[in-house]
Design a protein around this motif. Structure first.
Motif, PDB file in Angstrom:
ATOM      1  N   SER A 150       7.038   3.448  -4.430  1.00  0.00           N
ATOM      2  CA  SER A 150       7.011   2.163  -3.552  1.00  0.00           C
ATOM      3  C   SER A 150       7.321   2.322  -2.355  1.00  0.00           C
ATOM      4  CB  SER A 150       8.131   1.340  -4.352  1.00  0.00           C
ATOM      5  OG  SER A 150       9.475   1.865  -3.968  1.00  0.00           O
ATOM      6  N   TRP A 151       6.904   1.250  -1.479  1.00  0.00           N
ATOM      7  CA  TRP A 151       7.036   1.394  -0.177  1.00  0.00           C
ATOM      8  C   TRP A 151       7.026   0.133   0.663  1.00  0.00           C
ATOM      9  CZ3 TRP A 151       2.547   1.936  -2.841  1.00  0.00           C
ATOM     10  CH2 TRP A 151       1.372   1.371  -2.425  1.00  0.00           C
ATOM     11  N   ARG A 152       7.384  -0.110   1.940  1.00  0.00           N
ATOM     12  CA  ARG A 152       7.180  -1.253   2.688  1.00  0.00           C
ATOM     13  C   ARG A 152       7.075  -0.977   4.363  1.00  0.00           C
ATOM     14  NH1 ARG A 152      11.077  -6.542   3.826  1.00  0.00           N
ATOM     15  NH2 ARG A 152       9.091  -8.069   3.856  1.00  0.00           N
ATOM     16  N   GLN A 153       6.002  -1.345   4.820  1.00  0.00           N
ATOM     17  CA  GLN A 153       5.819  -0.789   5.963  1.00  0.00           C
ATOM     18  C   GLN A 153       5.270  -1.508   7.225  1.00  0.00           C
ATOM     19  OE1 GLN A 153       4.277   3.295   6.332  1.00  0.00           O
ATOM     20  NE2 GLN A 153       2.686   2.664   7.223  1.00  0.00           N
ATOM     21  N   LEU A 154       5.929  -1.820   8.116  1.00  0.00           N
ATOM     22  CA  LEU A 154       5.398  -2.769   9.244  1.00  0.00           C
ATOM     23  C   LEU A 154       5.321  -2.047  10.735  1.00  0.00           C
ATOM     24  CD1 LEU A 154       4.868  -5.564  10.230  1.00  0.00           C
ATOM     25  CD2 LEU A 154       7.237  -5.812  10.742  1.00  0.00           C
ATOM     26  N   THR A 155       4.151  -1.850  11.267  1.00  0.00           N
ATOM     27  CA  THR A 155       3.951  -1.374  12.392  1.00  0.00           C
ATOM     28  C   THR A 155       3.122  -2.322  13.356  1.00  0.00           C
ATOM     29  OG1 THR A 155       1.388  -0.697  12.154  1.00  0.00           O
ATOM     30  CG2 THR A 155       3.105   0.806  11.302  1.00  0.00           C
ATOM     31  N   GLN A 156       3.145  -1.946  14.638  1.00  0.00           N
ATOM     32  CA  GLN A 156       2.307  -2.777  15.744  1.00  0.00           C
ATOM     33  C   GLN A 156       0.762  -3.498  15.040  1.00  0.00           C
ATOM     34  OE1 GLN A 156       3.628  -3.917  18.277  1.00  0.00           O
ATOM     35  NE2 GLN A 156       5.315  -2.781  19.187  1.00  0.00           N
ATOM     36  N   SER A 157       0.324  -2.512  14.167  1.00  0.00           N
ATOM     37  CA  SER A 157      -0.983  -3.158  13.751  1.00  0.00           C
ATOM     38  C   SER A 157      -1.214  -3.170  12.455  1.00  0.00           C
ATOM     39  CB  SER A 157      -1.954  -1.860  14.020  1.00  0.00           C
ATOM     40  OG  SER A 157      -1.693  -0.679  13.409  1.00  0.00           O
ATOM     41  N   HIS A 158      -0.343  -3.244  11.489  1.00  0.00           N
ATOM     42  CA  HIS A 158      -0.473  -3.443  10.370  1.00  0.00           C
ATOM     43  C   HIS A 158       0.817  -3.448   9.456  1.00  0.00           C
ATOM     44  CE1 HIS A 158       0.193   0.974   9.513  1.00  0.00           C
ATOM     45  NE2 HIS A 158       0.674   0.366   8.256  1.00  0.00           N
ATOM     46  N   TYR A 159       0.743  -4.375   8.110  1.00  0.00           N
ATOM     47  CA  TYR A 159       1.794  -4.242   7.330  1.00  0.00           C
ATOM     48  C   TYR A 159       1.266  -4.035   6.012  1.00  0.00           C
ATOM     49  CZ  TYR A 159       5.162  -6.740   3.852  1.00  0.00           C
ATOM     50  OH  TYR A 159       5.833  -6.910   2.993  1.00  0.00           O
ATOM     51  N   SER A 160       2.178  -3.040   5.194  1.00  0.00           N
ATOM     52  CA  SER A 160       1.717  -2.816   3.945  1.00  0.00           C
ATOM     53  C   SER A 160       2.933  -2.816   3.063  1.00  0.00           C
ATOM     54  CB  SER A 160       1.187  -1.325   4.011  1.00  0.00           C
ATOM     55  OG  SER A 160       0.690  -0.995   2.596  1.00  0.00           O
ATOM     56  N   CYS A 161       2.943  -3.137   1.808  1.00  0.00           N
ATOM     57  CA  CYS A 161       4.034  -3.111   0.803  1.00  0.00           C
ATOM     58  C   CYS A 161       3.429  -3.060  -0.524  1.00  0.00           C
ATOM     59  CB  CYS A 161       4.752  -4.575   0.978  1.00  0.00           C
ATOM     60  SG  CYS A 161       6.303  -4.623  -0.211  1.00  0.00           S
ATOM     61  N   GLY A 162       3.911  -2.230  -1.371  1.00  0.00           N
ATOM     62  CA  GLY A 162       3.603  -2.049  -2.479  1.00  0.00           C
ATOM     63  C   GLY A 162       4.524  -1.369  -3.373  1.00  0.00           C
ATOM     64  N   HIS A 163       4.092  -1.124  -4.899  1.00  0.00           N
ATOM     65  CA  HIS A 163       4.380  -0.132  -5.744  1.00  0.00           C
ATOM     66  C   HIS A 163       3.487   0.129  -7.000  1.00  0.00           C
ATOM     67  CE1 HIS A 163       5.235  -4.285  -7.975  1.00  0.00           C
ATOM     68  NE2 HIS A 163       4.900  -3.347  -8.943  1.00  0.00           N
ATOM     69  N   LEU A 164       3.577   1.438  -7.361  1.00  0.00           N
ATOM     70  CA  LEU A 164       2.481   1.979  -8.186  1.00  0.00           C
ATOM     71  C   LEU A 164       3.279   2.624  -9.470  1.00  0.00           C
ATOM     72  CD1 LEU A 164      -0.159   3.247  -5.463  1.00  0.00           C
ATOM     73  CD2 LEU A 164      -0.358   1.216  -6.867  1.00  0.00           C
ATOM     74  N   ARG A 165       2.973   2.657 -10.565  1.00  0.00           N
ATOM     75  CA  ARG A 165       3.267   3.226 -11.762  1.00  0.00           C
ATOM     76  C   ARG A 165       2.335   4.157 -12.232  1.00  0.00           C
ATOM     77  NH1 ARG A 165       3.725  -1.797 -13.474  1.00  0.00           N
ATOM     78  NH2 ARG A 165       2.583  -1.273 -15.530  1.00  0.00           N
ATOM     79  N   PHE A 166       2.716   5.293 -12.609  1.00  0.00           N
ATOM     80  CA  PHE A 166       1.622   6.401 -13.081  1.00  0.00           C
ATOM     81  C   PHE A 166       1.544   6.038 -14.745  1.00  0.00           C
ATOM     82  CE2 PHE A 166       2.854   7.899  -9.115  1.00  0.00           C
ATOM     83  CZ  PHE A 166       1.757   8.615  -8.663  1.00  0.00           C
ATOM     84  N   LEU A 167       0.479   5.926 -15.106  1.00  0.00           N
ATOM     85  CA  LEU A 167       0.047   5.753 -16.537  1.00  0.00           C
ATOM     86  C   LEU A 167      -0.885   6.666 -17.045  1.00  0.00           C
ATOM     87  CD1 LEU A 167      -0.795   2.010 -16.411  1.00  0.00           C
ATOM     88  CD2 LEU A 167       1.461   2.839 -16.732  1.00  0.00           C
ATOM     89  N   SER A 168      -1.048   6.878 -18.522  1.00  0.00           N
ATOM     90  CA  SER A 168      -1.735   8.087 -19.095  1.00  0.00           C
ATOM     91  C   SER A 168      -1.896   9.364 -18.569  1.00  0.00           C
ATOM     92  CB  SER A 168      -3.320   7.129 -19.087  1.00  0.00           C
ATOM     93  OG  SER A 168      -3.308   6.085 -19.526  1.00  0.00           O
ATOM     94  N   GLY A 169      -0.418   9.942 -18.437  1.00  0.00           N
ATOM     95  CA  GLY A 169      -0.525  11.547 -18.109  1.00  0.00           C
ATOM     96  C   GLY A 169      -0.884  11.475 -16.444  1.00  0.00           C
ATOM     97  N   GLY A 170      -0.765  10.407 -15.683  1.00  0.00           N
ATOM     98  CA  GLY A 170      -1.059  10.570 -14.305  1.00  0.00           C
ATOM     99  C   GLY A 170      -2.570  10.187 -13.856  1.00  0.00           C
ATOM    100  N   VAL A 171      -3.132   9.945 -15.079  1.00  0.00           N
ATOM    101  CA  VAL A 171      -4.710   9.747 -14.648  1.00  0.00           C
ATOM    102  C   VAL A 171      -4.883   8.236 -14.076  1.00  0.00           C
ATOM    103  CG1 VAL A 171      -6.972   9.357 -16.009  1.00  0.00           C
ATOM    104  CG2 VAL A 171      -5.480  11.422 -16.441  1.00  0.00           C
ATOM    105  N   MET A 172      -3.931   7.460 -14.234  1.00  0.00           N
ATOM    106  CA  MET A 172      -4.187   5.895 -13.949  1.00  0.00           C
ATOM    107  C   MET A 172      -2.977   5.687 -13.012  1.00  0.00           C
ATOM    108  SD  MET A 172      -6.925   4.721 -15.679  1.00  0.00           S
ATOM    109  CE  MET A 172      -6.846   2.987 -15.119  1.00  0.00           C
ATOM    110  N   LEU A 173      -3.076   4.721 -12.125  1.00  0.00           N
ATOM    111  CA  LEU A 173      -2.052   4.193 -11.460  1.00  0.00           C
ATOM    112  C   LEU A 173      -2.353   2.607 -11.777  1.00  0.00           C
ATOM    113  CD1 LEU A 173      -2.447   5.585  -7.891  1.00  0.00           C
ATOM    114  CD2 LEU A 173      -1.073   6.014  -9.523  1.00  0.00           C
TER     115      LEU A 173
END
Length: 857
Positions: free
Chosen positions: A81-104
């Motif tokens: 997971s992450w949350r990030q704010l800079t002068q040019s962008h904002y990004s936030c999210g979380h990802l789970r690994f599924l199926s032996g790491g083949v999927m997110l």
């Protein structure tokens, strides 16, 4: 007088794993891997590739969302997971690994600030995405886009070592002439269906294949039909491998190696040994990428705003005991006990007696002290004596007490620390009070959302994140047989809304969505059941068409007219019309509802060219049949009366007609259903309104169908034989050789929901000030037993099925005992006096305790 029990007084113990094994956990910080991304947003409503986010890449501990470098991701087991704010962008999210790491799977928000960021639901696959034109629910050009492996298989079998269970022969030492061409293997992800694609030779065997983590970060395992014999699988597919297990190397030059138990060409389940199987895939042509700008801490701006995308990432993202929130809550329970005994002059010396002279009373927050004081005497008079009694009775070092508990007394104390604790309202009150605190200890940021109104934010999560993505979550559970993600959602909802009402609603929606998701795989081979159902459906459908003409789309009016015409030709006898339709459905080839109905529509047009439009009704009717039969199987309604069958059909037709108001295209020819229509159908299928409609279908027969269905489904799992026993059931008629995959998923969903509902009801009793009744406790014990049985049969850990917020279930398994045993004690010499003066009288005063037949391993 105390009776000493014999060993036979203790029930046989069924062992269950609480947590995932270490070798099944993906550690994202170790990965070097790029994923293809498909996303959906509030505007698109459906998954699609080539939109806004294209790739997600892990590289030597760094994370990139396209060209955005995420400077400080929070890596956990199977999660980032992450949350990030800079002068040019904002990004936030979380990802789970599924199926032996083949999927997110997860959420990615992008914008210039948190205020203007757009949240995207993300599914990402290491293997290529298929998003071609769909004909009849199937991709018409999937083969050209999948990752293709050219394979070789050995000409003969090789022996297995009886001890190691591994082949004796090293396949790398075999000469070239030991190998022959094997079936091609093609892998990918179907964006339209939300499922992984596994094609072997000319067959799509996706439902019989699953990915699992491998021992190395750059690898994954693929298992094909481990539970099926040749007779079952080869009767359905012309030429496939049975019981295959391979390890795939996930890099640009993808390759694999492994074994095959049987082939359809040989079709002999009794043969010993295995074939070796290997394959390679051409290197991918990778375009020169624009190098991203690496960010440092200095580039990041502080952002304290509250947003639903950040909140959605504050999940219990790991299943290891060290960071499990339920374990933390129970450890805090022990800490509270230490504080409580220090408030009494006759008990405060116990701390140093057990932990040594250096042990000081814990310093706790005022909130913790306030919570303890609600049940202070319970800590002092009951829990402290039970915990220290267990530690003293099981201590074998220096100063071991001469006084020992009898076998009966030891069992009394053991079961008290399981069922006795679970049925004590003081424990339930303390555990539920400590859980949010334990959660906040792992995720301090949650305090800001609780302070701003936890229930408000729970509703935001439910309406903006969880319900709109219900279909994606169902797909992920079907891929993994793992309810961890759903339980994590409901855990967070419960922390924000302690009553658990939203969590219970989500669990209920998830169950109905899972049930209806299996309509695609229903078999239409049972002509008897079809003939019992279809005439009633035809009659009710035509009545609805007359009474509610506005629900019938223009494209379907010709089909309705021709159906009425045929009914007239048959003297108004719907049974005669059904007798023409059913054989065509039964004889139509295909493994999905889409294939069967497409073939049936074509066959109908050939037989009845002047009434060909009737074929457009087939999919709509087949979907209703599949759904009503699944609801009937779930409730185990073996012999419905004519009256109840009519109620079921009326409810199903009403449900379908309501659906036509949203997706009128369900009554057009399947060959005209492209990707957009298919996605529109899927959005409707997983909407909240649809789940409410399915609930009403069940209640048309049984007002308590949900509770009764959960109970009936759990009976299909036998822990002693570790098998699913559904022979002769409607489930078997409906799903044939895909029965086990379907019921494995149904089982883990049922186990999760039964456990949740029973504990939520127990908690409500405690909060209302009522004593815990035997009925409420028996429900929790029964739910725990169901969870243990299903986990044993499906071979998954309890934490993959039961939400960590349901601490009573974990207490029944014995987690309190486990935590107590992890406390290192340094007892002083008066331990024998403690045993004689405190422990033995305490245990002798206990009422008879309820024995259980399971424990943690």
């Amino acid at each position: 007088m105390v009776t000493t029990a014999t060993r036979s007084d203790q029930p046989s113990i069924r062992q269950v794993r609480l947590y995932k094994q270490a070798d099944t956990i993906i550690k994202p910080a170790q990965l070097n891997r790029s994923y293809h991304v498909c996303i959906k947003s509030e505007n698109t409503k459906r998954l699609g590739a080539e939109q806004n986010v294209h790739t997600i890449q892990f590289q030597n501990g760094s994370l990139f969302i396209d060209q955005i470098h995420i400077a400080r991701p929070r890596f956990a087991n199977d999660f980032v997971s992450w949350r990030q704010l800079t002068q040019s962008h904002y990004s936030c999210g979380h990802l789970r690994f599924l199926s032996g790491g083949v999927m997110l799977q997860g959420l990615v928000s992008l914008g210039t600030t948190g205020a203007d960021a757009v949240p995207y639901s993300v599914v990402a696959s290491y293997f290529p995405l298929v998003s071609d034109t769909v004909e009849g629910g199937r991709s018409t050009s999937a083969v050209g886009t999948l990752r293709t492996f050219t394979t070789q298989i050995t000409k003969q079998r090789y022996a297995i070592d009886p001890v190691t269970k591994q082949p004796i022969q090293d396949p790398s030492l075999l000469p070239d002439n030991a190998w022959q061409p094997g079936l091609s293997l093609r892998l990918g992800y179907d964006v339209s269906k939300g499922t992984s694609i596994v094609q072997l030779g000319n067959e799509d065997i996706s439902i019989h294949a699953s990915y699992k983590p491998a021992s190395q970060p750059d690898q994954t395992k693929l298992v094909i039909a481990p539970d099926l014999g040749c007779d079952s699988l080869c009767a359905r597919y012309s030429d496939v491998y049975v019981g295959a297990s391979i390890t795939l190397t996930l890099d640009n030059h993808a390759s694999f190696s492994g074994t095959v138990a049987n082939t359809c060409a040989e079709s002999d389940d009794s043969s010993s040994g295995v074939y070796f199987w290997r394959g390679t895939s051409p290197a991918l042509a990778i375009a020169a990428a624009v190098r991203p700008t690496f960010l440092s801490k200095a580039n990041l701006l502080q952002d304290t705003s509250l947003t639903v995308d950040e909140l959605a990432g504050l999940l219990p993202g790991t299943a290891t005991p060290q960071t499990d929130i339920n374990t933390t809550a129970n450890s805090m329970l022990i800490e509270n006990m230490k504080w409580a005994i220090c408030q009494r002059s006759d008990e405060k010396d116990w701390l140093k007696l057990f932990y040594g002279d250096q042990e000081a009373p814990p310093v706790l927050s005022q909130e913790r002290v306030t919570l303890i004081n609600k049940n202070l005497s319970w800590y002092q008079d009951t829990y402290a004596k039970a915990q220290f009694g267990w530690q003293a009775a099981n201590y074998g070092g220096t100063n071991q007490p001469a006084t020992q508990l009898t076998h009966y007394q030891a069992l009394q104390l053991r079961y008290f620390l399981q069922t006795g604790i679970a049925q004590d309202s003081n424990f339930v009150s303390q555990q539920q009070g400590l859980y949010p605190e334990a959660y906040a200890e792992s995720f301090p940021r949650i305090r800001a959302y609780l302070a701003d109104g936890g229930e408000k934010w729970a509703n935001e999560l439910m309406n903006q994140i969880y319900l709109p993505n219900l279909g994606l979550e169902v797909a992920s559970v079907k891929l993994t047989n793992d309810m961890s993600s759903v339980n994590a959602f409901c855990t967070l909802l419960t922390v924000l809304q302690p009553s658990g009402e939203l969590a219970k609603q989500y669990y209920t929606n998830f169950l109905t969505a899972t049930l209806q998701s299996n309509v695609d795989a229903v078999s239409f081979q049972d002509s008897t059941t079809l003939m019992q159902w279809l005439p009633l459906w035809l009659e009710q459908f035509l009545i609805q068409a007359v009474n509610l003409p506005e629900t019938i789309p223009d494209a379907a009016k010709l089909a309705i007219a021709q159906l009425n015409e045929m009914m007239g030709q048959m003297g108004g006898n719907a049974t005669k019309v059904a007798q023409e339709i059913v054989p065509i459905l039964v004889n139509s080839p295909g493994s999905t509802i889409w294939d069967v109905c497409k073939g049936a529509e074509e066959a109908w047009a050939t037989k009845f060219p002047k009434l060909s439009a009737i074929g457009r009704v087939f999919f709509f009717a087949a979907f209703g049949y599949g759904l009503s039969m699944i609801v009937q199987a779930f409730g185990n309604w073996k012999n419905l009366s004519d009256e109840d069958r009519a109620k079921l059909v009326v409810a199903t037709v009403g449900f379908g007609v309501d659906g036509l108001l949203i997706v009128p295209e369900m009554l057009i020819s399947i060959k005209d259903m492209g990707t957009d229509i298919l996605n529109k159908i899927n959005v409707w299928r997983y909407s909240s309104k649809t789940q409410e409609g399915i609930d009403q279908i069940g209640k048309a027969i049984d007002e308590n169908y949900l509770e009764n269905g959960l109970d009936e489904t759990s009976k299909l799992f036998n822990a002693e034989t570790k098998a699913i026993e559904a022979e002769g059931s409607l489930w078997e008629k409906l799903f044939g050789d895909v029965l086990k995959p379907v019921l494995k998923v149904a089982g883990v969903v049922v186990a999760a929901i039964v456990a949740a509902f029973s504990v939520y009801d127990l908690i409500q009793d405690v909060k209302s000030g009522q004593p815990i009744t035997k009925i409420a406790l028996d429900a929790v014990i029964a739910a725990t037993n169901i969870a243990v049985v299903i986990c044993t049969v499906v071979e998954i850990a309890l934490a993959s099925t039961v939400a960590s917020v349901l601490g009573v279930v974990f207490a029944l398994i014995g987690i309190i005992i486990s935590i107590i045993e992890q406390c290192v004690i340094k007892p002083a010499d008066p331990l024998d006096d403690f045993m004689k003066n405190v422990v033995v009288p305490f245990v002798d005063a206990l009422p008879p305790q309820i024995p259980l037949s399971y424990e943690e391993v």
